[in-house]
Scaffold this active site. Sequence first.
Site, PDB file in Angstrom:
ATOM      1  N   ARG A  17       0.828  -1.110   0.057  1.00 22.04           N
ATOM      2  CA  ARG A  17      -0.093  -0.069  -0.048  1.00 22.04           C
ATOM      3  C   ARG A  17       0.838   1.472   0.134  1.00 22.04           C
ATOM      4  NH1 ARG A  17      -2.433  -3.955   3.158  1.00 22.04           N
ATOM      5  NH2 ARG A  17      -4.521  -4.272   2.286  1.00 22.04           N
ATOM      6  N   LYS A  64      -2.710  -2.323   7.108  1.00 24.20           N
ATOM      7  CA  LYS A  64      -4.103  -2.202   7.295  1.00 24.20           C
ATOM      8  C   LYS A  64      -4.811  -3.085   8.072  1.00 24.20           C
ATOM      9  CE  LYS A  64      -8.360  -2.128   4.202  1.00 24.20           C
ATOM     10  NZ  LYS A  64      -8.832  -2.206   2.992  1.00 24.20           N
ATOM     11  N   HIS A  85      -1.995   3.346  -5.689  1.00 21.09           N
ATOM     12  CA  HIS A  85      -2.492   2.495  -5.057  1.00 21.09           C
ATOM     13  C   HIS A  85      -2.798   1.214  -6.305  1.00 21.09           C
ATOM     14  CE1 HIS A  85      -5.102  -0.599  -2.514  1.00 21.09           C
ATOM     15  NE2 HIS A  85      -4.779   0.261  -1.315  1.00 21.09           N
ATOM     16  N   ARG A 110      -1.150  -2.255  -6.773  1.00 21.51           N
ATOM     17  CA  ARG A 110      -1.258  -3.446  -6.427  1.00 21.51           C
ATOM     18  C   ARG A 110      -2.156  -4.515  -7.211  1.00 21.51           C
ATOM     19  NH1 ARG A 110      -0.958  -4.578  -1.142  1.00 21.51           N
ATOM     20  NH2 ARG A 110      -2.797  -5.140  -0.760  1.00 21.51           N
ATOM     21  N   HIS A 155      -3.359  -9.582   2.475  1.00 18.33           N
ATOM     22  CA  HIS A 155      -4.660  -9.800   2.236  1.00 18.33           C
ATOM     23  C   HIS A 155      -5.054 -10.639   3.614  1.00 18.33           C
ATOM     24  CE1 HIS A 155      -5.623  -8.125  -1.979  1.00 18.33           C
ATOM     25  NE2 HIS A 155      -5.791  -7.288  -0.930  1.00 18.33           N
ATOM     26  N   TYR A 181      -6.129 -22.341  10.325  1.00 19.69           N
ATOM     27  CA  TYR A 181      -5.202 -23.465   9.939  1.00 19.69           C
ATOM     28  C   TYR A 181      -4.295 -23.218   8.901  1.00 19.69           C
ATOM     29  CZ  TYR A 181      -8.167 -26.412  12.851  1.00 19.69           C
ATOM     30  OH  TYR A 181      -8.945 -26.686  14.005  1.00 19.69           O
TER      31      TYR A 181
END
Length: 409
Positions: free
Chosen positions: A242, A269, A332, A335, A359, A369
């Site tokens: 970012r 974020k 931005h 990305r 993310h 997991y």
Amino acid sequence: MALTDFAIRAIKITGEKQKFSDSGGLQLWVSPQGTKTWRFAYRYLGKQKDMVLGQYPAVGLSDARKRRDEAKAQLANGIDPAQQKKLDKLTKAVSAATTFRAVAEEYLDKQRREGRSGTTIIKNRYLLEQAFSAIGERPIAEIKAAEVLAILKHLEKRGTLETAKRVRATIGAVIRYAIATARAESDPTTALSGAIIAPKVKHRAAILDPAELGALLRAVDRFDGQPTTVAALRLLPMVFTRPGELRMAEWREFDLANARWAIPAKRTKMRREHEVPLATQAVAILKELHALTGKGRLVFPGLRTVERPISENTLNASLRRMGYSNGTVTAHGFRATASTLLNQSGKFSPDAIERALAHQDPDAVRRAYNRGGYWTERVEMAQWWADYLDRLRIGGDVLEFRKPAVTEG
């Protein structure tokens, strides 16, 4: 003998304390300086007591008598009026501390102490200010869904749909904070999902065509901006973090010997540390930049002071100076460029790409997991991506990536 307004106004200041009786325990005390104070003398549980009822002339004779009568009524019910006055004052203070505005200020202060960026705090304050005029002084536990809806409908009528959506979310965050601190019991904003028109999703502009991306990279190389700005524009497509994470980077976060950049949780974020593998090209850019800014704390200091990074508008403004409109590419958007082209290459797993983008998996069970960092694959991907950008920059072989299948319907 009962007092009269005329008699009170005629009292002369003697330089000594004076006391005048009205009736039923009501008294007017006059200080040596001339301040006139109403007091009520009474007995409670066998003890002589008195309480202040206010000052004359703010509290006139008739109002003082009403306050005396209210106190006598409390005595008749077994209540100490002086103690009740203290309790009422305390209740009022507690109530003032639980207004929406007061809790919202606490919430913002908590975000500051948690290390949220100044930009985030400013944005959240702006969103909360849209609600202050309507519910700012309301006790937060009493706020109803209809009150919040009225705020959202007002914003909807103005056409600021995205703002309305964010205001609802931010009001809800403040109320949930109040619930967590035992000052409210339910969040009325949860009942308002879908109550207003949903804003159309606007994706940040990004270049997804490899040939056009190569042209942009060449434009960056020719750009005559400040060295720190040029370096940031060369690095951003390569690391695809970012923009704020890059422009606020500090030298202590980089381990150039091991080609690794650790972005602290307070600047991400998702509020968790994110490690970025650095290709050899990225390390070379950073080493070159270190000669310019390495003596300071920030990698990309601004022009006015080395204690603040380049502004959030610097990179986008530079792209505009190169001739790229806001609808063509944004900082931005790099990305989206990396995500799209890396996925289309078919060379790397979607999970590794998502981890590189920092993310968070929306599936909580899978997230619990699947904690692998895909570091080895990400290191390989970082170098492949940097090499690919170099090929595009010099106008070399543009790979034909696989395209998403088109479903006939």
